[in-house]
Design an enzyme around this catalytic site. Sequence first.
Site, PDB file in Angstrom:
ATOM      1  CE  LYS A  46      75.615  40.340  37.656  1.00  0.00           C
ATOM      2  NZ  LYS A  46      75.405  39.043  38.323  1.00  0.00           N
ATOM      3  CB  CYS A 139      71.952  33.750  33.335  1.00  0.00           C
ATOM      4  SG  CYS A 139      71.248  34.512  34.796  1.00  0.00           S
TER       5      CYS A 139
HETATM    6  C1  DHB Z   1      73.493  35.652  37.566  1.00  0.00           C
HETATM    7  C2  DHB Z   1      73.955  34.438  37.962  1.00  0.00           C
HETATM    8  C3  DHB Z   1      74.747  33.698  37.115  1.00  0.00           C
HETATM    9  O1  DHB Z   1      75.278  32.488  37.478  1.00  0.00           O
HETATM   10  C4  DHB Z   1      75.053  34.172  35.881  1.00  0.00           C
HETATM   11  O2  DHB Z   1      75.794  33.461  35.053  1.00  0.00           O
HETATM   12  C5  DHB Z   1      74.599  35.399  35.482  1.00  0.00           C
HETATM   13  C6  DHB Z   1      73.818  36.146  36.341  1.00  0.00           C
HETATM   14  C7  DHB Z   1      72.645  36.451  38.456  1.00  0.00           C
HETATM   15  O3  DHB Z   1      71.706  35.895  39.054  1.00  0.00           O
HETATM   16  O4  DHB Z   1      72.879  37.669  38.580  1.00  0.00           O
END
Ligand code: DHB
Length: 321
Positions: A46, A139
């Site tokens: 993540k 993001c």
């Molecule tokens: C999140 C969503 C994304 O598409 C990303 O690249 C990084 C984080 C999120 O909202 O957690």
Amino acid sequence: MGERTKTIVAGIAFDSYVMNASGVRDTTLEELKAIADSGSSAVVMKSSTMEPRQGNPEPRYAYFILGSSRGREVQGSLQCMGLPNEGYRKYVKFARIIKTGCGKPVFASVAGLSEKDYPILVGAFQDGEADAIEVNVSCPNLEGKALIGYDFDQVRRILDKIPKQPKPIGLKLPPYLEQRQIQEMADIVKKYGISFITCINSIPNALVIDGTQERPLIRPKKGLGALCGGCIKPVALGNVKMFYDILRGKVSIIGVGGISSGSDAFDFLLTGADAVQIGTCFEKQGPACFARINRELEEILERKGYKSIEQARGKLKFLGE
Ligand code: DHB
């Protein structure tokens, strides 16, 4: 895993063409261990920030069926997670633990909340055990913050300052809708010696409505979220194609966006992707999806007489040629 789907990304050997996408079931150590134990050919973590985050209020994720196309249901998901994660220090440790437990490549993913975070985040993983670092400049869910990947000057400033050795650096890119944006980003990728790109991240600021209740499916940002899954596959393929036409094997491309079968993965292979990542389908089906999709791809390659990824990569044919 079959021999035909072995691949190389950023100089790193992968046992299959299929791995997990960052952001799906990869936040806790337990989840990362489940990916390590699955058919995923790598463990992608993540996106981590400087400090731990709870993320947005729930419901912040929704899966839906959009309709059907060529006899198949088209699925999608909408997410506005808000970067829930345990903070980068934990993921530096998780990378070490996962690395000792399995022989697969481990990819870190970092997301700064400001430009100055990036050198610290990347530096920590450069000093750690992860094999490569995916720098997330896409993001879509941070309210009030510009999406970095659409601001090329900001991307250049970040890349100027991050440590680029010894681990390969990749960029997780947003969807681009114009060729001119792809060209400018490809120039940046070449100039800064980026080893791989992962495209595409989800499509920002989408809205899915439950007409019965007259409300959006998710709660944050008055229902606006980032669109993922089968319904974004054509956009993802278009981006991979445009990047491949410029980068042509000099920079690895990981395709992501709407892959839920071997036939989807094969489309990305023809278009030029060196590997693919699975997000929405992994969320829906769990870790068994990786081996299934790779097996289906193996079968397609075998049937068509392709002996390796290399033989089929970028071999898309065009009408009238
Ligand atoms: C999140 C969503 C994304 O598409 C990303 O690249 C990084 C984080 C999120 O909202 O957690």
